[in-house]
Design a protein around this motif. Structure first.
Motif, mmCIF file in Angstrom:
data_model
loop_
_atom_site.group_PDB
_atom_site.id
_atom_site.type_symbol
_atom_site.label_atom_id
_atom_site.label_comp_id
_atom_site.label_asym_id
_atom_site.label_seq_id
_atom_site.Cartn_x
_atom_site.Cartn_y
_atom_site.Cartn_z
ATOM 1 N N CYS A 103 27.818 38.668 -7.995
ATOM 2 C CA CYS A 103 26.845 37.671 -7.578
ATOM 3 C C CYS A 103 26.074 37.178 -8.809
ATOM 4 O O CYS A 103 25.784 37.963 -9.722
ATOM 5 C CB CYS A 103 25.889 38.316 -6.579
ATOM 6 S SG CYS A 103 24.517 37.286 -6.057
ATOM 7 N N SER A 120 27.684 39.797 0.756
ATOM 8 C CA SER A 120 26.278 39.385 0.758
ATOM 9 C C SER A 120 25.639 39.781 -0.567
ATOM 10 O O SER A 120 26.022 40.787 -1.173
ATOM 11 C CB SER A 120 25.513 40.067 1.896
ATOM 12 O OG SER A 120 26.043 39.744 3.149
ATOM 13 N N MET A 171 23.088 29.688 -6.821
ATOM 14 C CA MET A 171 23.595 31.014 -6.516
ATOM 15 C C MET A 171 25.115 30.914 -6.451
ATOM 16 O O MET A 171 25.653 29.899 -5.976
ATOM 17 C CB MET A 171 23.043 31.536 -5.194
ATOM 18 C CG MET A 171 21.525 31.549 -5.132
ATOM 19 S SD MET A 171 20.886 32.225 -3.588
ATOM 20 C CE MET A 171 20.987 33.982 -3.937
ATOM 21 N N ASN A 223 16.420 34.797 0.362
ATOM 22 C CA ASN A 223 16.953 34.831 -1.011
ATOM 23 C C ASN A 223 18.309 35.531 -1.047
ATOM 24 O O ASN A 223 18.571 36.384 -1.897
ATOM 25 C CB ASN A 223 15.973 35.532 -1.962
ATOM 26 C CG ASN A 223 14.752 34.693 -2.274
ATOM 27 O OD1 ASN A 223 14.779 33.468 -2.141
ATOM 28 N ND2 ASN A 223 13.679 35.325 -2.677
ATOM 29 N N THR A 224 19.159 35.143 -0.138
ATOM 30 C CA THR A 224 20.462 35.796 0.014
ATOM 31 C C THR A 224 21.573 34.762 0.010
ATOM 32 O O THR A 224 21.418 33.682 0.587
ATOM 33 C CB THR A 224 20.496 36.608 1.322
ATOM 34 O OG1 THR A 224 19.487 37.617 1.276
ATOM 35 C CG2 THR A 224 21.846 37.274 1.506
ATOM 36 N N VAL A 225 22.661 35.117 -0.656
ATOM 37 C CA VAL A 225 23.842 34.269 -0.678
ATOM 38 C C VAL A 225 24.997 35.048 -0.071
ATOM 39 O O VAL A 225 25.087 36.267 -0.227
ATOM 40 C CB VAL A 225 24.173 33.795 -2.113
ATOM 41 C CG1 VAL A 225 24.512 34.955 -3.034
ATOM 42 C CG2 VAL A 225 25.293 32.771 -2.118
ATOM 43 N N TYR A 226 25.856 34.331 0.644
ATOM 44 C CA TYR A 226 26.979 34.945 1.330
ATOM 45 C C TYR A 226 28.288 34.311 0.856
ATOM 46 O O TYR A 226 28.313 33.156 0.438
ATOM 47 C CB TYR A 226 26.857 34.745 2.845
ATOM 48 C CG TYR A 226 25.561 35.230 3.432
ATOM 49 C CD1 TYR A 226 24.495 34.349 3.628
ATOM 50 C CD2 TYR A 226 25.386 36.563 3.776
ATOM 51 C CE1 TYR A 226 23.288 34.793 4.156
ATOM 52 C CE2 TYR A 226 24.182 37.015 4.310
ATOM 53 C CZ TYR A 226 23.146 36.119 4.494
ATOM 54 O OH TYR A 226 21.947 36.562 5.025
ATOM 55 N N ALA A 280 22.764 34.438 -10.056
ATOM 56 C CA ALA A 280 21.668 33.563 -9.645
ATOM 57 C C ALA A 280 20.977 32.990 -10.876
ATOM 58 O O ALA A 280 20.668 33.725 -11.829
ATOM 59 C CB ALA A 280 20.670 34.321 -8.792
ATOM 60 N N ARG A 309 23.883 30.092 1.854
ATOM 61 C CA ARG A 309 22.691 30.789 1.390
ATOM 62 C C ARG A 309 21.593 30.702 2.439
ATOM 63 O O ARG A 309 21.514 29.732 3.191
ATOM 64 C CB ARG A 309 22.200 30.255 0.044
ATOM 65 C CG ARG A 309 21.793 28.802 0.035
ATOM 66 C CD ARG A 309 21.557 28.296 -1.395
ATOM 67 N NE ARG A 309 20.278 28.682 -1.947
ATOM 68 C CZ ARG A 309 19.894 28.423 -3.197
ATOM 69 N NH1 ARG A 309 20.726 27.809 -4.034
ATOM 70 N NH2 ARG A 309 18.708 28.799 -3.633
ATOM 71 N N ASN A 343 17.732 30.693 2.204
ATOM 72 C CA ASN A 343 16.639 30.621 1.243
ATOM 73 C C ASN A 343 15.453 31.492 1.651
ATOM 74 O O ASN A 343 14.733 32.000 0.786
ATOM 75 C CB ASN A 343 16.193 29.172 1.070
ATOM 76 C CG ASN A 343 17.246 28.326 0.384
ATOM 77 O OD1 ASN A 343 17.966 28.803 -0.496
ATOM 78 N ND2 ASN A 343 17.375 27.074 0.790
#
Length: 121
Positions: A95, A21, A34, A76-79, A97, A71, A73
């Motif tokens: 990570c 994450s 991202m 504001n998190t990407v997995y 962005a 993601r 939105n």
């Protein structure tokens, strides 16, 4: 200031799974792309997977069918869901962005500190 905080790395046996994450914080107006990159010892950093604001996906050939990027939105998190892990997936995962900050005229690129993924029996 922008912060990208990664979590979820660790040691896993071949064939196992991990979920990474990355939460992005700061005075963000919009996050464009991202992504996750990785760098193994003695090798160049390479793209693993990326996702655009329109959910367009890109994967490295070596992880297609095994890794899934997504993601949230609102957070504001990407997995990065990593399944069927192999020893050659061992690397530091970063990570990334591409985002707009408030008061700026163009987007900028930001990186997390990296999280170690080790696949070994």
């Amino acid at each position: 200031q922008v912060q990208l905080v990664e979590s979820g790395g660790g040691l896993v046996q071949p064939g196992g799974s991990l979920r990474l994450s990355c939460a992005v914080s700061g005075s963000i107006v919009r996050i464009n792309v991202m992504g996750w990159y990785r760098q193994a010892p003695g090798k160049q950093r390479e793209l693993v997977a990326s996702i655009t604001s329109g959910d367009r996906l890109k994967y490295a050939d070596s992880v297609k069918g095994r890794f899934t990027i997504s993601r949230d939105n609102a957070k504001n998190t990407v997995y990065l869901q990593m399944n069927s892990l192999k020893p050659e997936d061992t690397a530091v995962y970063y990570c990334n962005a591409d985002l707009w900050l408030g008061g700026t005229l163009s987007p900028s690129d930001y990186w997390g500190q990296g999280t170690q993924v080790t696949v070994s029996s």
